[in-house]
Design a protein around this motif. Structure first.
Motif, PDB file in Angstrom:
ATOM      1  N   VAL A  30       0.851  -1.190   0.000  1.00  0.00           N
ATOM      2  CA  VAL A  30       0.000   0.000   0.000  1.00  0.00           C
ATOM      3  C   VAL A  30       0.889   1.242   0.000  1.00  0.00           C
ATOM      4  N   ARG A  31       0.266   2.371  -0.241  1.00  0.00           N
ATOM      5  CA  ARG A  31       0.988   3.644  -0.195  1.00  0.00           C
ATOM      6  C   ARG A  31       1.635   3.836   1.167  1.00  0.00           C
ATOM      7  N   GLU A  32       2.654   4.661   1.195  1.00  0.00           N
ATOM      8  CA  GLU A  32       3.418   4.897   2.422  1.00  0.00           C
ATOM      9  C   GLU A  32       2.517   5.368   3.572  1.00  0.00           C
ATOM     10  N   TYR A  33       1.626   6.328   3.301  1.00  0.00           N
ATOM     11  CA  TYR A  33       0.778   6.836   4.376  1.00  0.00           C
ATOM     12  C   TYR A  33      -0.237   5.782   4.826  1.00  0.00           C
ATOM     13  N   ALA A  34      -0.711   4.946   3.905  1.00  0.00           N
ATOM     14  CA  ALA A  34      -1.624   3.861   4.294  1.00  0.00           C
ATOM     15  C   ALA A  34      -0.905   2.894   5.236  1.00  0.00           C
ATOM     16  N   ALA A  35       0.346   2.596   4.920  1.00  0.00           N
ATOM     17  CA  ALA A  35       1.131   1.704   5.781  1.00  0.00           C
ATOM     18  C   ALA A  35       1.319   2.322   7.164  1.00  0.00           C
ATOM     19  N   GLU A  36       1.550   3.631   7.206  1.00  0.00           N
ATOM     20  CA  GLU A  36       1.704   4.337   8.486  1.00  0.00           C
ATOM     21  C   GLU A  36       0.416   4.226   9.315  1.00  0.00           C
ATOM     22  N   ILE A  37      -0.720   4.424   8.669  1.00  0.00           N
ATOM     23  CA  ILE A  37      -2.013   4.306   9.355  1.00  0.00           C
ATOM     24  C   ILE A  37      -2.204   2.880   9.867  1.00  0.00           C
ATOM     25  N   LEU A  38      -1.964   1.903   8.990  1.00  0.00           N
ATOM     26  CA  LEU A  38      -2.179   0.504   9.363  1.00  0.00           C
ATOM     27  C   LEU A  38      -1.284   0.085  10.531  1.00  0.00           C
ATOM     28  N   GLU A  39      -0.019   0.474  10.484  1.00  0.00           N
ATOM     29  CA  GLU A  39       0.899   0.170  11.592  1.00  0.00           C
ATOM     30  C   GLU A  39       0.407   0.831  12.880  1.00  0.00           C
ATOM     31  N   GLY A  40      -0.022   2.092  12.763  1.00  0.00           N
ATOM     32  CA  GLY A  40      -0.500   2.829  13.919  1.00  0.00           C
ATOM     33  C   GLY A  40      -1.729   2.206  14.540  1.00  0.00           C
ATOM     34  N   VAL A  41      -2.705   1.858  13.697  1.00  0.00           N
ATOM     35  CA  VAL A  41      -3.932   1.241  14.207  1.00  0.00           C
ATOM     36  C   VAL A  41      -3.612  -0.120  14.812  1.00  0.00           C
ATOM     37  N   LYS A  42      -2.755  -0.883  14.141  1.00  0.00           N
ATOM     38  CA  LYS A  42      -2.361  -2.203  14.642  1.00  0.00           C
ATOM     39  C   LYS A  42      -1.705  -2.084  16.024  1.00  0.00           C
ATOM     40  N   ASN A  43      -0.805  -1.124  16.184  1.00  0.00           N
ATOM     41  CA  ASN A  43      -0.080  -0.939  17.448  1.00  0.00           C
ATOM     42  C   ASN A  43      -0.958  -0.412  18.575  1.00  0.00           C
ATOM     43  N   HIS A  44      -2.027   0.301  18.253  1.00  0.00           N
ATOM     44  CA  HIS A  44      -2.869   0.935  19.284  1.00  0.00           C
ATOM     45  C   HIS A  44      -4.311   0.423  19.265  1.00  0.00           C
ATOM     46  N   LYS A  45      -4.558  -0.693  18.573  1.00  0.00           N
ATOM     47  CA  LYS A  45      -5.931  -1.162  18.353  1.00  0.00           C
ATOM     48  C   LYS A  45      -6.715  -1.370  19.650  1.00  0.00           C
ATOM     49  N   SER A  46      -6.099  -1.976  20.655  1.00  0.00           N
ATOM     50  CA  SER A  46      -6.861  -2.233  21.880  1.00  0.00           C
ATOM     51  C   SER A  46      -7.254  -0.920  22.556  1.00  0.00           C
ATOM     52  N   ARG A  47      -6.358   0.068  22.577  1.00  0.00           N
ATOM     53  CA  ARG A  47      -6.682   1.372  23.178  1.00  0.00           C
ATOM     54  C   ARG A  47      -7.733   2.099  22.342  1.00  0.00           C
ATOM     55  N   ILE A  48      -7.594   2.036  21.014  1.00  0.00           N
ATOM     56  CA  ILE A  48      -8.561   2.683  20.122  1.00  0.00           C
ATOM     57  C   ILE A  48      -9.947   2.076  20.330  1.00  0.00           C
ATOM     58  N   ASP A  49     -10.024   0.745  20.354  1.00  0.00           N
ATOM     59  CA  ASP A  49     -11.322   0.086  20.544  1.00  0.00           C
ATOM     60  C   ASP A  49     -11.917   0.403  21.914  1.00  0.00           C
ATOM     61  N   GLU A  50     -11.059   0.513  22.930  1.00  0.00           N
ATOM     62  CA  GLU A  50     -11.510   0.885  24.267  1.00  0.00           C
ATOM     63  C   GLU A  50     -12.135   2.295  24.234  1.00  0.00           C
ATOM     64  N   LEU A  51     -11.484   3.215  23.515  1.00  0.00           N
ATOM     65  CA  LEU A  51     -12.017   4.575  23.394  1.00  0.00           C
ATOM     66  C   LEU A  51     -13.347   4.578  22.637  1.00  0.00           C
ATOM     67  N   ILE A  52     -13.434   3.790  21.566  1.00  0.00           N
ATOM     68  CA  ILE A  52     -14.691   3.716  20.813  1.00  0.00           C
ATOM     69  C   ILE A  52     -15.797   3.220  21.748  1.00  0.00           C
ATOM     70  N   ARG A  53     -15.522   2.141  22.463  1.00  0.00           N
ATOM     71  CA  ARG A  53     -16.527   1.581  23.389  1.00  0.00           C
ATOM     72  C   ARG A  53     -16.976   2.619  24.417  1.00  0.00           C
ATOM     73  N   SER A  54     -16.056   3.461  24.867  1.00  0.00           N
ATOM     74  CA  SER A  54     -16.381   4.468  25.879  1.00  0.00           C
ATOM     75  C   SER A  54     -17.239   5.610  25.353  1.00  0.00           C
ATOM     76  N   TYR A  55     -17.152   5.880  24.048  1.00  0.00           N
ATOM     77  CA  TYR A  55     -17.821   7.077  23.518  1.00  0.00           C
ATOM     78  C   TYR A  55     -18.935   6.790  22.520  1.00  0.00           C
ATOM     79  N   ILE A  56     -19.445   5.574  22.487  1.00  0.00           N
ATOM     80  CA  ILE A  56     -20.558   5.252  21.583  1.00  0.00           C
ATOM     81  C   ILE A  56     -21.842   5.057  22.367  1.00  0.00           C
ATOM     82  N   GLN A  57     -22.135   5.991  23.208  1.00  0.00           N
ATOM     83  CA  GLN A  57     -23.300   5.896  24.080  1.00  0.00           C
ATOM     84  C   GLN A  57     -24.523   5.358  23.342  1.00  0.00           C
ATOM     85  N   GLY A  58     -25.110   4.339  23.935  1.00  0.00           N
ATOM     86  CA  GLY A  58     -26.326   3.763  23.376  1.00  0.00           C
ATOM     87  C   GLY A  58     -26.083   2.774  22.242  1.00  0.00           C
ATOM     88  N   TRP A  59     -24.846   2.494  21.941  1.00  0.00           N
ATOM     89  CA  TRP A  59     -24.526   1.552  20.862  1.00  0.00           C
ATOM     90  C   TRP A  59     -23.728   0.383  21.412  1.00  0.00           C
TER      91      TRP A  59
END
Length: 132
Positions: free
Chosen positions: A37-66
């Protein structure tokens, strides 16, 4: 007025590529792959992969009613991408949010942009207080 297709920037194309990879990994229940993939796509993918559990935790915290697992996969992955950009990326907050809303309006349901904007808006407003 003639219809003019939106010209996508290189970064917008990279976000779309990253979203495609995130979506596929989510559907398969597999690891996020950083393929050709493009360089910036790889940067995003690496970033999401490295922080996925924290990101998902934040999503769970801020999706009130979902329920996290009932959010459409495309929306969940747009949120992952945008939250990584918002908290760990190098783009301005407004760009991260605008790009997420464009992806949502092009690829998801009519209600998705509003839902995604609500979650990202909350996170952006408390960004400095979030423990990374």
């Amino acid at each position: 007025v003639l219809f003019r297709p939106r010209i996508m920037s290189a970064r917008s194309k990279a976000r779309k590529e990253a979203l495609d990879q995130l979506f596929q990994a989510d559907l398969r229940g597999s690891e996020i792959a950083v393929t050709e993939v493009r360089e910036y796509a790889a940067e995003i993918l690496e970033g999401v992969k490295n922080h996925k559990s924290r990101i998902d935790e934040l999503i769970r915290s801020y999706i009130q009613g979902w329920d996290f697992d009932r959010i459409p996969s495309v929306d969940r992955n747009i949120l992952r991408l945008a939250i990584w950009e918002l908290l760990w990326g190098s783009v301005p907050e407004s760009v991260a949010i605008d790009e997420a809303l464009k992806l949502a309006s092009e690829l998801s349901t009519e209600e998705s942009p509003k839902f995604i904007h609500g979650v990202l808006g909350k996170l952006a407003s408390i960004k400095g207080q979030i423990a990374l």
